[in-house]
Design a protein around this motif. Structure first.
Motif: not given
Length: 155
Positions: A134, A138, A142
């Motif tokens: 996870y 992310l 980003q």
């Protein structure tokens, strides 16, 4: 839940468009969350407002709350003010003459019930996904946002 089977090989996925998959994931997750919130009698912006007020027992200025939330999913100020008014009309928040909004006992109780339900929804969304995967996902998203000169934030 039923067993999950990947529909593409790793070799196929490397050429898949991230815009499609990130958009599809976002839409599916947001729909799932909004469905749960609707079942609990809230819109997503109303949930955000209630959650912003939990750590502020004496309330917060309405404009401050709107300022924090107006960028969430591009909701905008008008919709936030509408949702704050709806929470007030339902007796879930109060607003004083200075524009400070605060949770009522009913608002605090509803926020707590939804927060408990949200834990189960998060577990559903994250089923079969490690914390490491996870976080890695992310960070990749980003970086992609940065690479194309975009900006994103979440408070």
């Amino acid at each position: 839940m039923t067993a999950f089977a990947y529909s593409h090989s790793d070799q196929d996925l490397v050429n898949q468009p991230v815009g499609y998959w990130s958009s599809a994931a976002g839409a599916a997750v947001v729909n799932h969350i909004r469905t749960m919130l609707a079942e609990m009698g809230l819109t997503q912006p109303q949930w955000w407002v209630l959650s912003q007020l939990v750590p502020a027992p004496d309330g917060r200025p309405r404009d401050e709350v709107v300022g924090v939330l107006k960028g969430y999913l591009e909701i905008g100020e008008g919709a936030l003010h509408h949702n704050i008014n709806a929470l007030h009309d339902r007796g879930l928040i109060t607003e004083d003459s200075a524009g400070r909004i605060a949770l009522t006992e009913d608002g605090r109780a509803l926020q707590a019930r939804v927060a408990e339900r949200q834990k189960a929804v998060r577990a559903e969304i994250h089923e079969g996904i490690t914390d490491e995967d996870y976080v890695r996902t992310l960070k990749v998203l980003q970086r992609m946002i940065h690479n194309v000169g975009g900006s994103a934030w979440h408070h």
